[in-house]
Design an enzyme around this catalytic site. Sequence first.
Site, PDB file in Angstrom:
ATOM      1  N   GLU A 149      24.167  31.023  22.755  1.00 18.59           N
ATOM      2  CA  GLU A 149      23.207  31.430  23.783  1.00 18.59           C
ATOM      3  C   GLU A 149      23.830  32.424  24.752  1.00 18.59           C
ATOM      4  O   GLU A 149      23.216  33.436  25.121  1.00 18.59           O
ATOM      5  CB  GLU A 149      22.709  30.205  24.560  1.00 18.59           C
ATOM      6  CG  GLU A 149      22.030  29.160  23.693  1.00 18.59           C
ATOM      7  CD  GLU A 149      22.962  28.056  23.254  1.00 18.59           C
ATOM      8  OE1 GLU A 149      22.573  26.888  23.329  1.00 18.59           O
ATOM      9  OE2 GLU A 149      24.101  28.370  22.835  1.00 18.59           O
TER      10      GLU A 149
ATOM     11  N   ALA B 185      34.915  19.744 -11.515  1.00 19.57           N
ATOM     12  CA  ALA B 185      34.700  20.625 -12.668  1.00 19.57           C
ATOM     13  C   ALA B 185      34.676  19.754 -13.909  1.00 19.57           C
ATOM     14  O   ALA B 185      35.617  18.984 -14.150  1.00 19.57           O
ATOM     15  CB  ALA B 185      35.808  21.669 -12.764  1.00 19.57           C
TER      16      ALA B 185
ATOM     17  N   TRP C 188      42.099  25.362 -17.949  1.00 21.85           N
ATOM     18  CA  TRP C 188      41.050  25.423 -16.932  1.00 21.85           C
ATOM     19  C   TRP C 188      39.737  25.035 -17.570  1.00 21.85           C
ATOM     20  O   TRP C 188      39.408  25.544 -18.638  1.00 21.85           O
ATOM     21  CB  TRP C 188      40.955  26.810 -16.325  1.00 21.85           C
ATOM     22  CG  TRP C 188      42.163  27.199 -15.540  1.00 21.85           C
ATOM     23  CD1 TRP C 188      43.145  28.062 -15.907  1.00 21.85           C
ATOM     24  CD2 TRP C 188      42.501  26.749 -14.214  1.00 21.85           C
ATOM     25  NE1 TRP C 188      44.077  28.187 -14.910  1.00 21.85           N
ATOM     26  CE2 TRP C 188      43.693  27.390 -13.855  1.00 21.85           C
ATOM     27  CE3 TRP C 188      41.914  25.874 -13.299  1.00 21.85           C
ATOM     28  CZ2 TRP C 188      44.317  27.173 -12.620  1.00 21.85           C
ATOM     29  CZ3 TRP C 188      42.528  25.676 -12.084  1.00 21.85           C
ATOM     30  CH2 TRP C 188      43.704  26.322 -11.757  1.00 21.85           C
TER      31      TRP C 188
ATOM     32  N   ARG D 117      36.457  25.540   0.196  1.00 20.06           N
ATOM     33  CA  ARG D 117      37.612  25.090   0.980  1.00 20.06           C
ATOM     34  C   ARG D 117      37.655  25.765   2.348  1.00 20.06           C
ATOM     35  O   ARG D 117      38.016  25.141   3.348  1.00 20.06           O
ATOM     36  CB  ARG D 117      38.907  25.384   0.220  1.00 20.06           C
ATOM     37  CG  ARG D 117      39.147  24.528  -1.001  1.00 20.06           C
ATOM     38  CD  ARG D 117      40.449  24.925  -1.686  1.00 20.06           C
ATOM     39  NE  ARG D 117      40.711  24.140  -2.887  1.00 20.06           N
ATOM     40  CZ  ARG D 117      41.726  24.353  -3.710  1.00 20.06           C
ATOM     41  NH1 ARG D 117      42.590  25.354  -3.461  1.00 20.06           N
ATOM     42  NH2 ARG D 117      41.898  23.605  -4.789  1.00 20.06           N
TER      43      ARG D 117
ATOM     44  N   LEU E 248      46.185  23.409  -3.117  1.00 25.96           N
ATOM     45  CA  LEU E 248      45.026  23.040  -2.291  1.00 25.96           C
ATOM     46  C   LEU E 248      44.854  23.955  -1.091  1.00 25.96           C
ATOM     47  O   LEU E 248      44.354  23.552  -0.040  1.00 25.96           O
ATOM     48  CB  LEU E 248      45.126  21.583  -1.825  1.00 25.96           C
ATOM     49  CG  LEU E 248      45.265  20.517  -2.920  1.00 25.96           C
ATOM     50  CD1 LEU E 248      45.349  19.133  -2.284  1.00 25.96           C
ATOM     51  CD2 LEU E 248      44.093  20.580  -3.891  1.00 25.96           C
TER      52      LEU E 248
ATOM     53  N   ARG F 255      42.974  30.712  -1.133  1.00 25.45           N
ATOM     54  CA  ARG F 255      43.687  31.908  -1.589  1.00 25.45           C
ATOM     55  C   ARG F 255      42.783  33.108  -1.817  1.00 25.45           C
ATOM     56  O   ARG F 255      43.263  34.201  -2.104  1.00 25.45           O
ATOM     57  CB  ARG F 255      44.457  31.582  -2.873  1.00 25.45           C
ATOM     58  CG  ARG F 255      45.520  30.508  -2.669  1.00 25.45           C
ATOM     59  CD  ARG F 255      46.409  30.313  -3.870  1.00 25.45           C
ATOM     60  NE  ARG F 255      45.744  29.711  -5.002  1.00 25.45           N
ATOM     61  CZ  ARG F 255      45.500  28.411  -5.123  1.00 25.45           C
ATOM     62  NH1 ARG F 255      45.830  27.574  -4.148  1.00 25.45           N
ATOM     63  NH2 ARG F 255      44.911  27.930  -6.201  1.00 25.45           N
TER      64      ARG F 255
ATOM     65  N   GLY G 139      41.304  12.527  -8.063  1.00 23.60           N
ATOM     66  CA  GLY G 139      40.771  12.495  -9.415  1.00 23.60           C
ATOM     67  C   GLY G 139      39.773  11.371  -9.604  1.00 23.60           C
ATOM     68  O   GLY G 139      39.137  10.895  -8.655  1.00 23.60           O
TER      69      GLY G 139
END
Length: 368
Positions: free
Chosen positions: A46, A148, A164, A178, A198, A201, A291
């Site tokens: 504001e 994933a 991967w 992240r 972690l 990047r 995990g």
Amino acid sequence: MGEALRLARKGAGRVSPNPMVGAIVEKDGVIVGKGFHEEVGKAHAEVNALQDAGVKAWGATLYVTLEPCNHYGRTPPCTEAILRAGIKRVVIGMRDPNPNVTGGGVERLRNEGIEVVEGVLENQCRYLNRAFIKYVTTKMPYVIVKVAMTLDGKIATRSGRSKWITAEDSRRFVHRLRSEVDAVCVGIGTVLADDPLLTVRYGKGKRKPIRVVIDPLLRIPEESQLLKTVSDVPCWIFHGSKVDLEKSKRLGDRGVRLVEVPDQGRGHLDIRGILLKLGKEEITSVLLEGGSGIFGAFFAPPDGNPLVDEVCFFYAPKILADSEALPLISSGRACFDMSEAMELREITVRKFRRDVLIRGILSCSPVL
């Protein structure tokens, strides 16, 4: 209000533990001022919008995604700036969800004779600040599970390899996730299997969310990437009472923050206790990346109330067809009927070059 929401999103990952807020000053159908909360400790949306409008704010309408504050915090009350600027009408997306302040700004403005309109694009405003809502109403951070998976629901091969599953553009998007949270969390199993960094990047900004490891027995290797980079990005380890005290001291001397939490048996820690401790440190959001054991602990804690608020499930066009490959959840609860399943709402689907992201909020989350 839509333009104010667009501006508010620019504060993502920069204003925690404050909410993202955008503001517009409109006069005679023309936008004369814009602003958003740019960084924690700096001026609120504001104030920035009113400064942008200058003398044109007199007699104008202010659109703001969140109820203006009426208390002294890191900055003075926004209601005072609104009154000084001569605003005649304020349109608010949503009230402040903080039970200690909600309604205070609206009441002050109305008592001063300013017209206040509430609830414009309220659902969108609440969705934008869902992490803030969870934090101020429960004192715990908003938890996002990122996974994933293959199409048959596997997160790693039977040997534990997961690099991967998804393609590079999906992985780049994870770095964006992240960059918008306060903490990235994994269990010790993920550290032992993948030795992750972690960190953020890719993308713009200087965001460095803390790295959190849930490690009941303090098994983290002292040569892990997490510990090698602790001087650059903080690393917190939550552990139980049965740990090597000499190792604990060595890690502490290296700058690792060690936090003991109660054991719950069978190598499990009190997850709710961990979240409460993070909340006390003004950690408002956590991205949980693995995990399978940790996922199970968050989805199905001993009291039966899930500690997950949102999921980001990345599905890759791959099928392992191996019953021994690692599933999303390796231990959880017993379900005998589909009526017991957790359901999602506010679902979105995004197609990457090869992968698909399904994102949604658990229906049991208190945020919407």
